[in-house]
Design an enzyme around this catalytic site. Structure first.
Site, PDB file in Angstrom:
ATOM      1  N   SER A  77     -20.545 -45.524 -12.900  1.00 11.88           N
ATOM      2  CA  SER A  77     -20.541 -46.084 -14.208  1.00 11.88           C
ATOM      3  C   SER A  77     -19.800 -44.663 -15.138  1.00 11.88           C
ATOM      4  O   SER A  77     -20.130 -45.184 -16.038  1.00 11.88           O
ATOM      5  CB  SER A  77     -21.646 -46.562 -14.284  1.00 11.88           C
ATOM      6  N   ASN A 125     -33.941 -46.256 -12.734  1.00 11.56           N
ATOM      7  CA  ASN A 125     -34.094 -47.659 -13.757  1.00 11.56           C
ATOM      8  C   ASN A 125     -34.689 -47.492 -15.454  1.00 11.56           C
ATOM      9  O   ASN A 125     -34.026 -48.251 -16.072  1.00 11.56           O
ATOM     10  CB  ASN A 125     -34.742 -48.420 -12.612  1.00 11.56           C
ATOM     11  N   THR A 137     -12.980 -78.801 -50.196  1.00 13.89           N
ATOM     12  CA  THR A 137     -13.433 -79.622 -48.638  1.00 13.89           C
ATOM     13  C   THR A 137     -12.344 -80.244 -48.271  1.00 13.89           C
ATOM     14  O   THR A 137     -11.811 -80.806 -48.914  1.00 13.89           O
ATOM     15  CB  THR A 137     -14.376 -81.090 -49.707  1.00 13.89           C
ATOM     16  N   HIS A 138     -12.097 -80.341 -47.402  1.00 16.56           N
ATOM     17  CA  HIS A 138     -11.149 -80.172 -46.672  1.00 16.56           C
ATOM     18  C   HIS A 138     -10.241 -79.789 -46.411  1.00 16.56           C
ATOM     19  O   HIS A 138      -9.097 -80.524 -46.411  1.00 16.56           O
ATOM     20  CB  HIS A 138     -11.007 -81.788 -46.177  1.00 16.56           C
ATOM     21  N   SER A 157       7.518 -56.428 -42.110  1.00 16.31           N
ATOM     22  CA  SER A 157       8.700 -57.506 -40.835  1.00 16.31           C
ATOM     23  C   SER A 157       9.212 -56.728 -40.370  1.00 16.31           C
ATOM     24  O   SER A 157      10.452 -55.949 -41.393  1.00 16.31           O
ATOM     25  CB  SER A 157       8.871 -58.435 -41.128  1.00 16.31           C
ATOM     26  N   LYS A 211       8.859 -59.670 -46.130  1.00 17.94           N
ATOM     27  CA  LYS A 211       7.732 -60.070 -45.597  1.00 17.94           C
ATOM     28  C   LYS A 211       6.632 -59.136 -46.006  1.00 17.94           C
ATOM     29  O   LYS A 211       6.881 -57.961 -45.712  1.00 17.94           O
ATOM     30  CB  LYS A 211       7.788 -60.158 -44.336  1.00 17.94           C
ATOM     31  N   ASN A 265       2.918 -59.061 -44.622  1.00 16.88           N
ATOM     32  CA  ASN A 265       1.910 -60.199 -43.907  1.00 16.88           C
ATOM     33  C   ASN A 265       0.483 -59.664 -44.132  1.00 16.88           C
ATOM     34  O   ASN A 265       0.321 -57.724 -44.079  1.00 16.88           O
ATOM     35  CB  ASN A 265       2.417 -59.599 -42.125  1.00 16.88           C
ATOM     36  N   GLU A 268      -5.557 -61.194 -39.990  1.00 20.94           N
ATOM     37  CA  GLU A 268      -4.806 -61.554 -39.131  1.00 20.94           C
ATOM     38  C   GLU A 268      -5.798 -61.206 -37.425  1.00 20.94           C
ATOM     39  O   GLU A 268      -6.321 -60.911 -36.677  1.00 20.94           O
ATOM     40  CB  GLU A 268      -3.810 -62.254 -38.657  1.00 20.94           C
ATOM     41  N   TYR A 310     -34.679 -53.943 -11.399  1.00 17.88           N
ATOM     42  CA  TYR A 310     -33.541 -53.610 -11.597  1.00 17.88           C
ATOM     43  C   TYR A 310     -32.213 -53.771 -10.452  1.00 17.88           C
ATOM     44  O   TYR A 310     -32.904 -54.071  -9.585  1.00 17.88           O
ATOM     45  CB  TYR A 310     -33.191 -52.126 -11.968  1.00 17.88           C
ATOM     46  N   GLN A 322     -25.117 -52.830 -14.434  1.00 13.33           N
ATOM     47  CA  GLN A 322     -24.161 -52.124 -15.057  1.00 13.33           C
ATOM     48  C   GLN A 322     -23.022 -53.089 -15.627  1.00 13.33           C
ATOM     49  O   GLN A 322     -22.932 -52.021 -16.646  1.00 13.33           O
ATOM     50  CB  GLN A 322     -23.697 -51.174 -13.508  1.00 13.33           C
ATOM     51  N   LYS A 372     -23.033 -52.596 -20.257  1.00  8.49           N
ATOM     52  CA  LYS A 372     -22.348 -51.990 -21.580  1.00  8.49           C
ATOM     53  C   LYS A 372     -20.556 -51.569 -21.512  1.00  8.49           C
ATOM     54  O   LYS A 372     -20.906 -51.708 -22.601  1.00  8.49           O
ATOM     55  CB  LYS A 372     -22.190 -50.312 -20.421  1.00  8.49           C
TER      56      LYS A 372
END
Length: 466
Positions: free
Chosen positions: A23, A110, A155-156, A277, A283, A285, A290, A317, A322, A325
């Site tokens: 690990s 452990n 709304t909506h 772009s 553009k 962006n 995003e 354990y 492991q 992580k």
């Protein structure tokens, strides 16, 4: 291959098995926590007479040297070692000899890794809360500057009623405030220290677990050694909180993306937080928003991964743990990066106030207030609702707003209309007469902002901000 457990084995571990089991490539992130735990452990061992003060001092000096060399780059944590624990112990023995071999007395990997992960998570909870504190201050600043900035509420995804930018931002303040409160609870719940639990059944050495807990900033030791080494509830709770934070960021990002579109033009994102772009020169962006929205999935994945890993593990354990992580580390970093970047983007956004006000006015957001006006003139609500619906239909045909109609035109639908209708359905009146707690009215918003400021003053008392 530096291992701590070779005595019982008669041949070397297969390299593929070793690599699969190791690990070090990800738990090296716990190096500082491992050294900190080791310092506390040997200090306690000396205090109860398990090791001498001279051995303690040799070990502490050795740990100091290892830490300094790792930080300077003179010593690299490499895959030669199975995990960060073997890295620290092997290098300590190389540097100080036999005294280094006593570091692990009364301790197991452990309870060692349980401690390291808890210490690391606690630090991450605090740093995430600090990032949220900064974001909340940014939102609060926007609220103060835009108490009277009219915009449509939705709304909506359809225009509903007029509100203000301050009111809209206040909704996100409440979301992130709850996130901070969740983190404060998680921080307070991590008050038990697992070190001293041993592999699962404690130890025969006369450890002073209370001392170790205090040295490491915990209130008390864990009260069951089996639970001490196998508990990851705190990490699941933190990942759950991170998912909620990321969900809130994603919702906010979605609105930023919509508001930034050519159709809305409510805001303009600063050039520093936009991209262009490769083919379309016009553009600009909203890539940061995003990406914040897109990274939400990987944070959700970390929570589901750990929940799935833990659901079938018997006490105590097991090596499955492991897997707590890699994805957790990724989720912690992802959310903090998203908060910081989103905060930077939000703090530099320009609000197109005229566009927002015009959108509210032209979206019939004052229709409910027009109906309420008729009710106050004695018209039954259901009749008033129908009358305003007919007026809206006529306005749509003519391409005008309700308040563009003349009084004569309005009275053709109901004699209850009078000269005061135009003031009653102005955007400012529609907003500012809403004075119940939580509404967008000017005076209510001033009170809300003060409550937000009071909350901000109390945040640090729940965390250990550096």
């Amino acid at each position: 291959m530096a291992q701590l457990w070779g005595g019982r084995f008669t041949k070397a571990t297969d390299q593929i098995v070793y690599d699969f089991n190791a690990s070090i490539n990800f738990d090296k992130k716990l190096f500082e926590q491992d050294v900190r735990g080791s310092r506390a452990h040997v200090t306690m061992l000396a205090s109860v007479g398990v090791i001498t003060d001279d051995e303690k001092n040799q070990i502490l000096a050795g740990l100091d040297g290892i830490e300094a060399d790792v930080k300077s780059g003179a010593l690299q944590i490499t895959s030669e070692y199975e995990d960060v624990h073997s890295f620290v112990e092997a290098n300590l023995i190389d540097r100080i000899g036999d005294a280094g071999k006593k570091l692990h007395t009364g301790r197991s990997r452990n309870d060692q890794v349980a401690l390291d992960m808890k210490l690391y998570t606690r630090e991450q909870v605090n740093s995430t809360a600090k990032a949220l504190e900064h974001l909340l201050n940014t939102i609060l600043g926007i609220m103060e500057e835009n108490i009277d900035t009219i915009m449509p509420g939705f709304t909506h995804l359809q225009k509903a009623q007029p509100i203000t930018v301050a009111h809209h931002m206040g909704a996100y303040f409440e979301m992130f405030k709850r996130d901070v409160m969740r983190l404060a609870f998680i921080n307070s719940s991590m008050y038990t220290c697992p070190l001293g639990s041993g592999a699962l059944a404690g130890t025969t050495y006369p450890l002073d677990r209370d001392m170790t807990a205090k040295l490491l900033g915990f209130e008390i030791p864990t009260l069951n050694s089996m639970d001490g080494v196998s508990d990851r509830d705190y990490l699941i709770e933190f990942l759950s909180a991170l998912c909620t934070i990321q969900m809130h960021l994603s919702r906010f990002s979605e609105e930023i993306i919509i508001w930034n579109s050519n159709e809305y033009r409510f805001i303009e994102i600063d050039d520093a937080f936009s991209t262009g772009s490769s083919i379309m020169p016009q553009k600009k962006n909203p890539d940061i928003a995003e990406l914040v929205r897109g990274k939400t999935g990987r944070v959700y994945g970390a929570l589901m991964s750990l929940l799935t890993t833990m659901k079938g593990i018997p006490l105590a354990y097991n090596k499955d743990m492991q897997e707590d992580k890699e994805m957790s580390f990724d989720a912690m970093k992802t959310v903090q990066d998203c908060i910081i970047l989103f905060d930077g983007m939000l703090s530099t956004i320009k609000f197109n106030k005229d566009v927002m006000a015009k959108s509210a006015r032209n979206g019939f957001t004052n229709a409910t207030d027009a109906a309420d006006y008729l009710v106050n003139k004695g018209v039954p609500f259901r009749d008033a609702h129908g009358i305003i619906g007919q007026i809206v239909l006529a306005c749509i045909d003519k391409g005008i707003a309700i308040d563009d109609m003349s009084l004569e035109e309005l009275r053709s639908y109901s004699e209850a209309f009078d000269e005061d209708i135009f003031d009653a359905i102005s955007m400012e009146t529609c907003v500012n007469k809403r004075l119940t707690v939580g509404a967008p009215g000017h005076d209510v918003m001033l009170d809300e902002i003060q409550l937000c400021k009071d909350f901000m003053k109390n945040i640090p008392e729940h965390f250990s901000f550096e």
